[in-house]
Design a protein around this motif. Structure first.
Motif, PDB file in Angstrom:
ATOM      1  N   SER A 239       0.840  -1.180   0.000  1.00 47.28           N
ATOM      2  CA  SER A 239       0.000   0.000   0.000  1.00 47.28           C
ATOM      3  C   SER A 239       0.880   1.236   0.000  1.00 47.28           C
ATOM      4  O   SER A 239       1.819   1.340   0.755  1.00 47.28           O
ATOM      5  N   ASP A 240       0.546   2.174  -0.826  1.00 44.43           N
ATOM      6  CA  ASP A 240       1.283   3.414  -0.926  1.00 44.43           C
ATOM      7  C   ASP A 240       0.251   4.530  -0.836  1.00 44.43           C
ATOM      8  O   ASP A 240      -0.730   4.527  -1.548  1.00 44.43           O
ATOM      9  N   THR A 241       0.472   5.459   0.061  1.00 47.09           N
ATOM     10  CA  THR A 241      -0.526   6.498   0.263  1.00 47.09           C
ATOM     11  C   THR A 241      -0.558   7.505  -0.873  1.00 47.09           C
ATOM     12  O   THR A 241      -1.526   8.223  -1.023  1.00 47.09           O
ATOM     13  N   ASP A 242       0.477   7.563  -1.673  1.00 47.35           N
ATOM     14  CA  ASP A 242       0.514   8.481  -2.805  1.00 47.35           C
ATOM     15  C   ASP A 242      -0.168   7.831  -4.004  1.00 47.35           C
ATOM     16  O   ASP A 242       0.187   6.755  -4.416  1.00 47.35           O
ATOM     17  N   SER A 243      -1.158   8.455  -4.564  1.00 41.62           N
ATOM     18  CA  SER A 243      -1.830   7.885  -5.730  1.00 41.62           C
ATOM     19  C   SER A 243      -1.681   8.830  -6.910  1.00 41.62           C
ATOM     20  O   SER A 243      -1.488  10.018  -6.744  1.00 41.62           O
ATOM     21  N   THR A 244      -1.777   8.258  -8.087  1.00 44.40           N
ATOM     22  CA  THR A 244      -1.682   9.081  -9.284  1.00 44.40           C
ATOM     23  C   THR A 244      -3.082   9.307  -9.830  1.00 44.40           C
ATOM     24  O   THR A 244      -3.940   8.448  -9.743  1.00 44.40           O
ATOM     25  N   SER A 245      -3.283  10.471 -10.415  1.00 51.87           N
ATOM     26  CA  SER A 245      -4.609  10.784 -10.928  1.00 51.87           C
ATOM     27  C   SER A 245      -4.835  10.228 -12.318  1.00 51.87           C
ATOM     28  O   SER A 245      -5.959  10.069 -12.732  1.00 51.87           O
ATOM     29  N   SER A 246      -3.754   9.946 -13.036  1.00 54.04           N
ATOM     30  CA  SER A 246      -3.919   9.353 -14.363  1.00 54.04           C
ATOM     31  C   SER A 246      -2.808   8.339 -14.592  1.00 54.04           C
ATOM     32  O   SER A 246      -1.709   8.512 -14.098  1.00 54.04           O
TER      33      SER A 246
ATOM     34  N   CYS B 194      -0.144  -3.709  -9.529  1.00 52.00           N
ATOM     35  CA  CYS B 194       0.837  -2.901  -8.815  1.00 52.00           C
ATOM     36  C   CYS B 194       2.064  -2.716  -9.700  1.00 52.00           C
ATOM     37  O   CYS B 194       2.216  -3.395 -10.711  1.00 52.00           O
ATOM     38  N   ASP B 195       2.926  -1.787  -9.312  1.00 51.86           N
ATOM     39  CA  ASP B 195       4.104  -1.432 -10.103  1.00 51.86           C
ATOM     40  C   ASP B 195       5.328  -2.218  -9.662  1.00 51.86           C
ATOM     41  O   ASP B 195       5.409  -2.705  -8.532  1.00 51.86           O
ATOM     42  N   ALA B 196       6.311  -2.281 -10.527  1.00 52.24           N
ATOM     43  CA  ALA B 196       7.578  -2.943 -10.209  1.00 52.24           C
ATOM     44  C   ALA B 196       8.225  -2.267  -8.999  1.00 52.24           C
ATOM     45  O   ALA B 196       8.240  -1.043  -8.904  1.00 52.24           O
ATOM     46  N   PRO B 197       8.752  -3.056  -8.074  1.00 48.02           N
ATOM     47  CA  PRO B 197       9.444  -2.470  -6.922  1.00 48.02           C
ATOM     48  C   PRO B 197      10.701  -1.718  -7.370  1.00 48.02           C
ATOM     49  O   PRO B 197      11.302  -2.053  -8.385  1.00 48.02           O
ATOM     50  N   LYS B 198      11.085  -0.742  -6.592  1.00 48.16           N
ATOM     51  CA  LYS B 198      12.259   0.075  -6.910  1.00 48.16           C
ATOM     52  C   LYS B 198      13.504  -0.389  -6.154  1.00 48.16           C
ATOM     53  O   LYS B 198      14.585   0.153  -6.359  1.00 48.16           O
ATOM     54  N   THR B 199      13.340  -1.382  -5.262  1.00 50.11           N
ATOM     55  CA  THR B 199      14.458  -1.930  -4.509  1.00 50.11           C
ATOM     56  C   THR B 199      14.509  -3.438  -4.714  1.00 50.11           C
ATOM     57  O   THR B 199      13.509  -4.050  -5.109  1.00 50.11           O
ATOM     58  N   LEU B 200      15.663  -4.025  -4.432  1.00 55.71           N
ATOM     59  CA  LEU B 200      15.827  -5.466  -4.532  1.00 55.71           C
ATOM     60  C   LEU B 200      14.913  -6.158  -3.533  1.00 55.71           C
ATOM     61  O   LEU B 200      14.864  -5.785  -2.359  1.00 55.71           O
TER      62      LEU B 200
ATOM     63  N   ALA C 188       8.769   2.473 -16.572  1.00 55.78           N
ATOM     64  CA  ALA C 188      10.083   2.724 -17.157  1.00 55.78           C
ATOM     65  C   ALA C 188      10.356   1.810 -18.347  1.00 55.78           C
ATOM     66  O   ALA C 188      10.932   2.225 -19.328  1.00 55.78           O
ATOM     67  N   ALA C 189       9.944   0.553 -18.270  1.00 53.54           N
ATOM     68  CA  ALA C 189      10.199  -0.367 -19.374  1.00 53.54           C
ATOM     69  C   ALA C 189       9.170  -0.196 -20.483  1.00 53.54           C
ATOM     70  O   ALA C 189       9.311  -0.759 -21.548  1.00 53.54           O
ATOM     71  N   GLY C 190       8.095   0.545 -20.221  1.00 57.75           N
ATOM     72  CA  GLY C 190       7.251   0.993 -21.298  1.00 57.75           C
ATOM     73  C   GLY C 190       5.954   0.289 -21.592  1.00 57.75           C
ATOM     74  O   GLY C 190       5.230   0.742 -22.445  1.00 57.75           O
ATOM     75  N   ASN C 191       5.596  -0.807 -20.958  1.00 52.43           N
ATOM     76  CA  ASN C 191       4.434  -1.532 -21.422  1.00 52.43           C
ATOM     77  C   ASN C 191       3.208  -1.492 -20.525  1.00 52.43           C
ATOM     78  O   ASN C 191       2.131  -1.811 -20.964  1.00 52.43           O
ATOM     79  N   SER C 192       3.341  -1.131 -19.270  1.00 51.68           N
ATOM     80  CA  SER C 192       2.167  -1.206 -18.406  1.00 51.68           C
ATOM     81  C   SER C 192       1.897   0.138 -17.746  1.00 51.68           C
ATOM     82  O   SER C 192       2.786   0.937 -17.560  1.00 51.68           O
ATOM     83  N   ALA C 193       0.645   0.363 -17.399  1.00 55.24           N
ATOM     84  CA  ALA C 193       0.253   1.600 -16.753  1.00 55.24           C
ATOM     85  C   ALA C 193       0.655   1.563 -15.289  1.00 55.24           C
ATOM     86  O   ALA C 193       0.634   0.522 -14.646  1.00 55.24           O
ATOM     87  N   SER C 194       1.023   2.703 -14.751  1.00 53.99           N
ATOM     88  CA  SER C 194       1.391   2.815 -13.353  1.00 53.99           C
ATOM     89  C   SER C 194       0.138   2.810 -12.486  1.00 53.99           C
ATOM     90  O   SER C 194      -0.852   3.449 -12.808  1.00 53.99           O
ATOM     91  N   THR C 195       0.204   2.073 -11.386  1.00 55.37           N
ATOM     92  CA  THR C 195      -0.920   2.027 -10.447  1.00 55.37           C
ATOM     93  C   THR C 195      -0.693   2.939  -9.262  1.00 55.37           C
ATOM     94  O   THR C 195      -1.620   3.225  -8.527  1.00 55.37           O
ATOM     95  N   GLY C 196       0.569   3.366  -9.054  1.00 57.12           N
ATOM     96  CA  GLY C 196       0.894   4.162  -7.885  1.00 57.12           C
ATOM     97  C   GLY C 196       1.180   3.296  -6.671  1.00 57.12           C
ATOM     98  O   GLY C 196       1.521   3.809  -5.614  1.00 57.12           O
ATOM     99  N   LEU C 197       1.036   1.987  -6.796  1.00 52.72           N
ATOM    100  CA  LEU C 197       1.309   1.052  -5.710  1.00 52.72           C
ATOM    101  C   LEU C 197       2.459   0.143  -6.117  1.00 52.72           C
ATOM    102  O   LEU C 197       2.471  -0.407  -7.211  1.00 52.72           O
ATOM    103  N   GLU C 198       3.426  -0.020  -5.213  1.00 53.97           N
ATOM    104  CA  GLU C 198       4.575  -0.879  -5.502  1.00 53.97           C
ATOM    105  C   GLU C 198       4.285  -2.314  -5.075  1.00 53.97           C
ATOM    106  O   GLU C 198       3.778  -2.551  -3.987  1.00 53.97           O
TER     107      GLU C 198
END
Length: 181
Positions: A25-32, A71-77, A37-47
């Protein structure tokens, strides 16, 4: 693909000639939606977390890896032991024999698999023979362990090349066939 095998390790080069080729769960959400980064999927705002990536199959079997769209790809290992082995954990400088399946996050397709080739891959941990995500993510692995590794671009192939899209997140399921000699 030959280059990918060379980066993953010297032991894979011969096999590469075959040319095989988690959601917190990520409290920051995107409005659109935006493009990842790799180009194929829409961002959900959740990692995603490790628990969001589904893996079926037991140790020694070719795994089936399912990457969610929720959900989106994690940014950490991220590492998670799916099957816990026995014996001492691997340390830097130690030889490992591993089987692995690699799925790319952006297209959810298998890019490489030692399981499919029927030949495990040898490396020396922590010596730069493999991507940094492996050198860091396999520390402590025990023989007989099946470990999920979700590797962000900065610990994988970064800007791409070697058959991998720019800024691609890599999902590996690894089996520690042998730890040490």
């Amino acid at each position: 693909m030959h280059s990918l095998g060379r980066i993953i390790g010297i032991g894979l080069v011969a096999a590469a000639a075959i040319t095989t080729a988690a959601c917190g769960s990520d409290t920051d959400s995107t409005s659109s939606p935006s493009t990842s980064a790799a180009g194929n999927s829409a961002s959900t705002g959740l990692e995603c977390t490790a628990d969001d990536v589904k893996v079926s199959g037991g140790f020694g079997e070719t795994p089936k890896i399912t990457i969610p769209d929720t959900c989106d790809a994690p940014k950490t290992l991220i590492t998670k032991d799916l099957v816990v082995g026995t014996g001492p954990g691997a340390v830097a400088g130690q030889p490992l024999t591993m089987n692995y399946e690699l799925v790319t996050w952006s297209d959810k397709q298998v890019l490489d698999s030692s399981f499919q080739r029927g030949k495990p891959f040898g490396l020396t941990l922590g010596t730069g023979q493999v991507i940094q995500g492996w050198d860091e993510g396999l520390i402590g692995v025990q023989q007989g362990t099946r470990r999920l590794l979700i590797v962000p671009p900065n610990l994988g192939y970064g800007e791409g090349g070697n058959g991998v899209a720019p800024n691609e997140t890599l999902v590996f399921v690894t089996d520690a066939v042998q730890v040490g000699r």
